[in-house]
Write an enzyme that holds these catalytic residues in place. Structure first.
Site, mmCIF file in Angstrom:
data_model
loop_
_atom_site.group_PDB
_atom_site.id
_atom_site.type_symbol
_atom_site.label_atom_id
_atom_site.label_comp_id
_atom_site.label_asym_id
_atom_site.label_seq_id
_atom_site.Cartn_x
_atom_site.Cartn_y
_atom_site.Cartn_z
ATOM 1 N N THR A 124 -12.369 -9.262 -18.741
ATOM 2 C CA THR A 124 -12.238 -10.210 -19.852
ATOM 3 C C THR A 124 -11.937 -11.631 -19.382
ATOM 4 O OG1 THR A 124 -9.869 -9.845 -20.009
ATOM 5 C CG2 THR A 124 -11.297 -8.357 -21.286
ATOM 6 N N ARG A 139 -6.246 -12.623 -13.257
ATOM 7 C CA ARG A 139 -7.315 -12.596 -14.267
ATOM 8 C C ARG A 139 -7.803 -11.175 -14.414
ATOM 9 N NH1 ARG A 139 -12.294 -16.576 -13.439
ATOM 10 N NH2 ARG A 139 -12.871 -15.029 -11.881
HETATM 11 C C1 PRP Z 1 -7.726 -16.471 -9.023
HETATM 12 C C2 PRP Z 1 -7.259 -17.843 -8.581
HETATM 13 C C3 PRP Z 1 -6.696 -18.391 -9.855
HETATM 14 C C4 PRP Z 1 -7.577 -17.790 -10.919
HETATM 15 C C5 PRP Z 1 -8.510 -18.849 -11.398
HETATM 16 O O1 PRP Z 1 -6.657 -15.611 -9.113
HETATM 17 O O2 PRP Z 1 -6.317 -17.795 -7.535
HETATM 18 O O3 PRP Z 1 -5.348 -18.006 -10.084
HETATM 19 O O4 PRP Z 1 -8.302 -16.742 -10.285
HETATM 20 O O5 PRP Z 1 -9.307 -18.360 -12.408
HETATM 21 P P1 PRP Z 1 -9.197 -18.865 -13.910
HETATM 22 O O6 PRP Z 1 -9.174 -20.347 -13.871
HETATM 23 O O7 PRP Z 1 -10.481 -18.330 -14.516
HETATM 24 O O8 PRP Z 1 -7.978 -18.271 -14.532
HETATM 25 P P2 PRP Z 1 -6.833 -14.038 -9.337
HETATM 26 O O9 PRP Z 1 -6.798 -13.697 -10.785
HETATM 27 O O10 PRP Z 1 -8.041 -13.548 -8.598
HETATM 28 O O11 PRP Z 1 -5.506 -13.462 -8.757
HETATM 29 P P3 PRP Z 1 -4.982 -13.459 -7.249
HETATM 30 O O12 PRP Z 1 -4.554 -14.870 -6.914
HETATM 31 O O13 PRP Z 1 -3.833 -12.523 -7.316
HETATM 32 O O14 PRP Z 1 -6.101 -12.992 -6.363
HETATM 33 N N1 URA Z 2 -10.868 -17.290 -8.767
HETATM 34 C C1 URA Z 2 -11.263 -17.492 -7.488
HETATM 35 O O1 URA Z 2 -10.524 -17.169 -6.550
HETATM 36 N N2 URA Z 2 -12.472 -18.043 -7.271
HETATM 37 C C2 URA Z 2 -13.297 -18.397 -8.273
HETATM 38 O O2 URA Z 2 -14.415 -18.912 -8.012
HETATM 39 C C3 URA Z 2 -12.874 -18.171 -9.588
HETATM 40 C C4 URA Z 2 -11.643 -17.626 -9.807
#
Ligand code: PRP
Ligand code: URA
Length: 210
Positions: A109, A105
């Site tokens: 944004t 993410r």
């Molecule tokens: C986190 C989590 C999900 C996403 C959820 O990943 O593991 O993939 O956020 O958020 P959303 O429903 O708003 O899309 P992150 O983007 O932090 O990446 P990471 O797993 O590499 O830490």
């Molecule tokens: N991604 C995470 O890991 N935790 C949250 O609460 C939201 C997005």
């Protein structure tokens, strides 16, 4: 309860989730809990797996016994936090194939950005279980499943540990046909797109990056 959402309210799952939520749970314990809770999720999401039969011999007699159909499953990890769940589910179904969708993410944004995509060659002949611990805005899961639908698997399910009501609504607006399995539906998202009360950043907690 929204349709097509399964909340796994098993007492052991709920107890482990509470331990994961605690801010004083360190990475080593958090990782172990993700693995353990994922074993229990694996039982739930594989309830309707296709079965075949095999003729076997017990020490006493021959019999026709149930076995899982060949090439049944493919687990998909949404990187990076989905790896924790897939590792646990693989302990239950070690012959499942694994695919990876790299998505993060954008912190400003909250838009999902794909950086990696690799699934097994025969993924179109398998039942897919897509794993990501958090369903927040659902941007990541929506984008991942949009890509996976292009492959045309036999079926798709989404596994998360904690979901926000906003994420469930957004996900179902685009993918009403994909069931969601979660351990909890929390209150809301905060202004940074984090689930409240949630458990914080799942990836950072699994890998100890913060
Ligand atoms: C986190 C989590 C999900 C996403 C959820 O990943 O593991 O993939 O956020 O958020 P959303 O429903 O708003 O899309 P992150 O983007 O932090 O990446 P990471 O797993 O590499 O830490
Ligand atoms: N991604 C995470 O890991 N935790 C949250 O609460 C939201 C997005």
């Amino acid at each position: 309860m929204p349709a097509n959402v399964h909340v796994i309210d098993h007492p052991v799952v709920q107890h482990k989730l509470t331990r994961m939520r605690r801010k004083d749970t360190d990475s080593a314990e958090f990782r172990r809990l993700v693995r353990e809770i994922s074993l229990l999720f694996a039982y739930e999401v594989t309830r309707d797996l296709p079965m075949a039969t095999a003729e076997i011999e017990t020490p006493v007699a021959r019999m026709v016994a149930p076995v899982l159909a060949d090439r049944a499953m493919c687990f998909i990890s949404i990187l990076r936090a989905g790896n924790g769940i897939v590792d646990g589910m693989l302990e239950v179904l070690p012959n499942a194939r694994v695919g990876h969708v790299g998505i993060y993410r954008d912190p400003e944004t909250l838009v999902a950005i794909e950086y990696y995509f690799k699934v097994p060659e025969d993924a179109d002949q398998r039942h897919m279980v897509v794993a990501d611990p958090m369903l927040a805005t659902a941007n990541s899961a929506i984008a991942a499943i949009r890509r996976l639908k292009e492959i045309g698997p036999l079926s798709l399910k989404l596994v998360c540990l904690v979901a926000a009501p906003e994420g469930i609504a957004a996900f179902q607006a685009e993918h009403p046909d994909v069931p969601i399995y979660t351990a909890a539906i929390d209150e809301r998202l905060n202004e940074h797109g984090y689930i409240v009360p949630g458990l914080g950043d799942a990836g950072d907690r699994i890998f100890g990056t913060k």
